[in-house]
Design a protein around this motif. Structure first.
Motif, PDB file in Angstrom:
ATOM      1  N   LEU A  44      -0.190 -13.653  -5.744  1.00 48.75           N
ATOM      2  CA  LEU A  44      -0.028 -12.466  -6.578  1.00 48.75           C
ATOM      3  C   LEU A  44      -1.273 -11.593  -6.442  1.00 48.75           C
ATOM      4  O   LEU A  44      -2.367 -12.002  -6.823  1.00 48.75           O
ATOM      5  CB  LEU A  44       0.169 -12.856  -8.047  1.00 48.75           C
ATOM      6  N   ILE A  45      -1.104 -10.408  -5.873  1.00 47.98           N
ATOM      7  CA  ILE A  45      -2.217  -9.473  -5.726  1.00 47.98           C
ATOM      8  C   ILE A  45      -2.341  -8.672  -7.015  1.00 47.98           C
ATOM      9  O   ILE A  45      -1.402  -8.002  -7.444  1.00 47.98           O
ATOM     10  CB  ILE A  45      -1.991  -8.533  -4.531  1.00 47.98           C
ATOM     11  N   VAL A  81      -0.640   0.703   1.085  1.00 45.26           N
ATOM     12  CA  VAL A  81      -1.677   1.275   0.222  1.00 45.26           C
ATOM     13  C   VAL A  81      -1.459   0.756  -1.195  1.00 45.26           C
ATOM     14  O   VAL A  81      -0.352   0.869  -1.735  1.00 45.26           O
ATOM     15  CB  VAL A  81      -1.635   2.817   0.232  1.00 45.26           C
ATOM     16  N   LEU A  82      -2.483   0.177  -1.782  1.00 47.98           N
ATOM     17  CA  LEU A  82      -2.406  -0.377  -3.133  1.00 47.98           C
ATOM     18  C   LEU A  82      -3.250   0.463  -4.070  1.00 47.98           C
ATOM     19  O   LEU A  82      -4.419   0.747  -3.779  1.00 47.98           O
ATOM     20  CB  LEU A  82      -2.892  -1.827  -3.141  1.00 47.98           C
ATOM     21  N   CYS A  94      -6.879   0.944  -2.078  1.00 49.53           N
ATOM     22  CA  CYS A  94      -7.344   0.235  -0.890  1.00 49.53           C
ATOM     23  C   CYS A  94      -6.161  -0.029   0.039  1.00 49.53           C
ATOM     24  O   CYS A  94      -5.009   0.169  -0.334  1.00 49.53           O
ATOM     25  CB  CYS A  94      -8.042  -1.083  -1.262  1.00 49.53           C
ATOM     26  N   ILE A  95      -6.459  -0.488   1.229  1.00 46.39           N
ATOM     27  CA  ILE A  95      -5.448  -0.861   2.212  1.00 46.39           C
ATOM     28  C   ILE A  95      -5.278  -2.377   2.193  1.00 46.39           C
ATOM     29  O   ILE A  95      -6.267  -3.116   2.236  1.00 46.39           O
ATOM     30  CB  ILE A  95      -5.865  -0.413   3.630  1.00 46.39           C
ATOM     31  N   PHE A  96      -4.037  -2.837   2.108  1.00 48.61           N
ATOM     32  CA  PHE A  96      -3.793  -4.282   2.167  1.00 48.61           C
ATOM     33  C   PHE A  96      -4.002  -4.755   3.604  1.00 48.61           C
ATOM     34  O   PHE A  96      -3.408  -4.207   4.541  1.00 48.61           O
ATOM     35  CB  PHE A  96      -2.369  -4.588   1.708  1.00 48.61           C
ATOM     36  N   VAL A 107       2.822  -5.629 -11.625  1.00 48.60           N
ATOM     37  CA  VAL A 107       3.257  -4.303 -12.082  1.00 48.60           C
ATOM     38  C   VAL A 107       2.109  -3.310 -12.245  1.00 48.60           C
ATOM     39  O   VAL A 107       2.320  -2.102 -12.172  1.00 48.60           O
ATOM     40  CB  VAL A 107       4.052  -4.442 -13.407  1.00 48.60           C
ATOM     41  N   ASP A 108       0.877  -3.794 -12.457  1.00 52.52           N
ATOM     42  CA  ASP A 108      -0.251  -2.883 -12.646  1.00 52.52           C
ATOM     43  C   ASP A 108      -0.789  -2.314 -11.337  1.00 52.52           C
ATOM     44  O   ASP A 108      -1.753  -1.545 -11.341  1.00 52.52           O
ATOM     45  CB  ASP A 108      -1.388  -3.589 -13.395  1.00 52.52           C
ATOM     46  N   VAL A 109      -0.186  -2.724 -10.229  1.00 43.96           N
ATOM     47  CA  VAL A 109      -0.598  -2.222  -8.922  1.00 43.96           C
ATOM     48  C   VAL A 109       0.561  -1.446  -8.303  1.00 43.96           C
ATOM     49  O   VAL A 109       1.653  -1.986  -8.143  1.00 43.96           O
ATOM     50  CB  VAL A 109      -1.019  -3.376  -7.991  1.00 43.96           C
ATOM     51  N   CYS A 110       0.328  -0.189  -7.969  1.00 44.97           N
ATOM     52  CA  CYS A 110       1.356   0.623  -7.311  1.00 44.97           C
ATOM     53  C   CYS A 110       1.267   0.402  -5.802  1.00 44.97           C
ATOM     54  O   CYS A 110       0.174   0.433  -5.221  1.00 44.97           O
ATOM     55  CB  CYS A 110       1.148   2.092  -7.641  1.00 44.97           C
ATOM     56  N   LEU A 111       2.401   0.166  -5.195  1.00 39.35           N
ATOM     57  CA  LEU A 111       2.483  -0.076  -3.760  1.00 39.35           C
ATOM     58  C   LEU A 111       3.082   1.147  -3.073  1.00 39.35           C
ATOM     59  O   LEU A 111       4.146   1.624  -3.469  1.00 39.35           O
ATOM     60  CB  LEU A 111       3.355  -1.314  -3.498  1.00 39.35           C
TER      61      LEU A 111
END
Length: 460
Positions: A44-45, A81-82, A94-96, A107-111
């Motif tokens: 989980l990122i 892109v996160l 940042c870039i994954f 959910v707190d990270v937009c992809l």
């Protein structure tokens, strides 16, 4: 960000209109605590992984394949892109990098997955979101009562300056080079305070390390008083010059007294004037975490309205026997710190104590008063030099931090690649223009939409 004076070869668009049909914009997966499995193999990122331009790889939470399938999660791909939808700071991107196991976001990270035929480079998108202008825009559009959050729909609504693809590659290339150089400068500047700390210690040791042959005297025989303070329940605001306050232990830093670190005494409590501070008082923390127990400084001037707190000793020296400056410098030397360390007691690293009875037994190497004053004068000259360097470094750090944002602003106004555009018109005009690319993506997206079903007319 001014989008009115962009190069003529550029265009302006929103995220959804720049992303190819195989791309994706997602709020992240709605994974709850019950969905997590420490024995799972799907990572989980989380927010902690999203650095300010860099992927930090910090979190350590997982889920299993069954939960992944049940929740219909999206597996992360390299170059996704996160974006952090919550602080701190809000909107960092940042870039994954693609890890050696399956990963999903929370959910707190937009992809944002741009897709291979998109009008925007993932790296350029990352740089754009990390620019001050967009960070400010994100902050203005964030909502929430306790912690501000930026929604996916808000991100999608922002206008983005779109250079032609060839110019995007050139902008990214230049930014990679320039910002890497800026980071190197930052790293070198950030290393200087540690070097100066070692320098100060080496100066102290050069004076205090070879005093074993001089008279050794217990601290209790060299002082007028060692007082412990008072810790009433105070207000959470610092006291003004007209109000009484109680210092916090954070007011005491190695060799430095920070008078701003205090709490205002409530008006219904009577101040204890005997606990106030005067110039030359030596202060030492007597309790706290190991690293914060035994920290010593000297008060630089009279503070008639500030009192010492319960976790601090105030030492007033017998000026006929020992200089307060000499004592303060000795207690900050490696030799003095080592002796104090041996006197600490406590059952855990977070709760150490320095009892007054032990502290009074601290042995001080006592040279003549004349030598003490000479020592302090010489050491202060070296420290003033170190302080001047430190101030210069801090000023340089501020300028370097502004430099990063200045470079990004030039990149997204077209100024960074002015000369390159003049030399490569064939790569940025006609079918290679940003406008042409956006039109092509629009057509592809329209073509990929499922055909609408039409009702058959009933036969009469």
């Amino acid at each position: 960000m001014n989008l009115d004076n962009l190069p003529v070869e550029w265009s302006v668009s929103q995220l959804t209109k720049m992303i190819a049909s195989e791309g994706l914009i997602s709020d992240g997966d709605w994974i709850e605590s019950k969905d997590q499995d420490e024995k799972g193999d799907i990572r989980l990122i989380q927010l902690a992984d999203i650095g300010d331009g860099d992927f930090r790889d910090k979190s350590n939470r997982y889920m299993n394949q069954d939960a992944f399938d049940r929740l219909n999660c999206v597996e992360l791909k390299a170059n996704d892109v996160l974006i952090a939808r919550m602080p701190d700071p809000l909107g960092r991107a940042c870039i994954f990098p693609k890890l050696p196991y399956k990963c999903v976001t929370v959910v707190d990270v937009c992809l944002i997955r741009t897709g291979e035929r998109s009008a925007i480079s993932p790296k350029l998108l990352k740089y754009w979101i990390n620019s001050t202008q967009i960070r400010n825009l994100i902050a203005l559009n964030a909502t929430g009562t306790t912690r501000k959050r930026i929604t996916r729909k808000k991100l999608e609504s922002f206008d983005f300056p779109v250079p032609p693809l060839a110019e995007q590659q050139e902008i990214v290339r230049q930014l990679d080079v320039m910002l890497a150089q800026v980071e190197q400068i930052k790293a070198r500047l950030d290393a200087i305070p540690t070097i100066l700390k070692k320098f100060r210690q080496s100066v102290l040791e050069s004076y205090f390390n070879n005093l074993a042959s001089v008279q050794q005297v217990n601290l209790d025989d060299l002082v007028v008083s060692i007082d412990q303070g008072w810790s009433p329940k105070c207000l959470n605001t610092p006291a003004s010059a007209e109000q009484w306050g109680v210092i916090k232990t954070s007011a005491i830093q190695p060799l430095y007294f920070d008078a701003n670190e205090n709490k205002e005494l409530p008006s219904n409590l009577k101040p204890r004037e005997a606990l106030s501070l005067i110039s030359g008082d030596v202060l030492i923390t007597r309790a706290g975490p190991r690293a914060r127990c035994g920290v010593t400084c000297i008060v630089d001037k009279d503070y008639d309205n500030l009192m010492i707190c319960d976790k601090v000793y105030r030492v007033r020296c017998d000026s006929k026997k020992i200089s307060a400056d000499y004592l303060n410098l000795y207690l900050n030397s490696l030799t003095g710190l080592s002796l104090i360390e041996k006197m600490k007691t406590g059952s855990s690293e977070s709760g150490m104590n320095l009892t007054q009875s032990k502290f009074k037994e601290l042995v001080i190497p006592l040279v003549s008063l004349k030598q003490q004053l000479a020592f302090a004068k010489d050491i202060k000259k070296f420290f003033q030099l170190a302080n001047h360097i430190e101030e210069t470094v801090q000023s340089a750090q501020k300028r370097v931090n502004l430099l990063t944002q200045s470079i990004l602003a030039k990149a997204f106004s077209g100024e960074l690649t002015t000369e390159w555009r003049e030399q490569h018109q064939e790569l940025i005009t006609g079918i290679n223009s940003a406008e042409s690319l956006l039109a092509k993506i629009k057509a592809e997206r329209e073509a990929s939409k499922p055909a609408k079903k039409t009702r058959k007319k009933k036969e009469v």
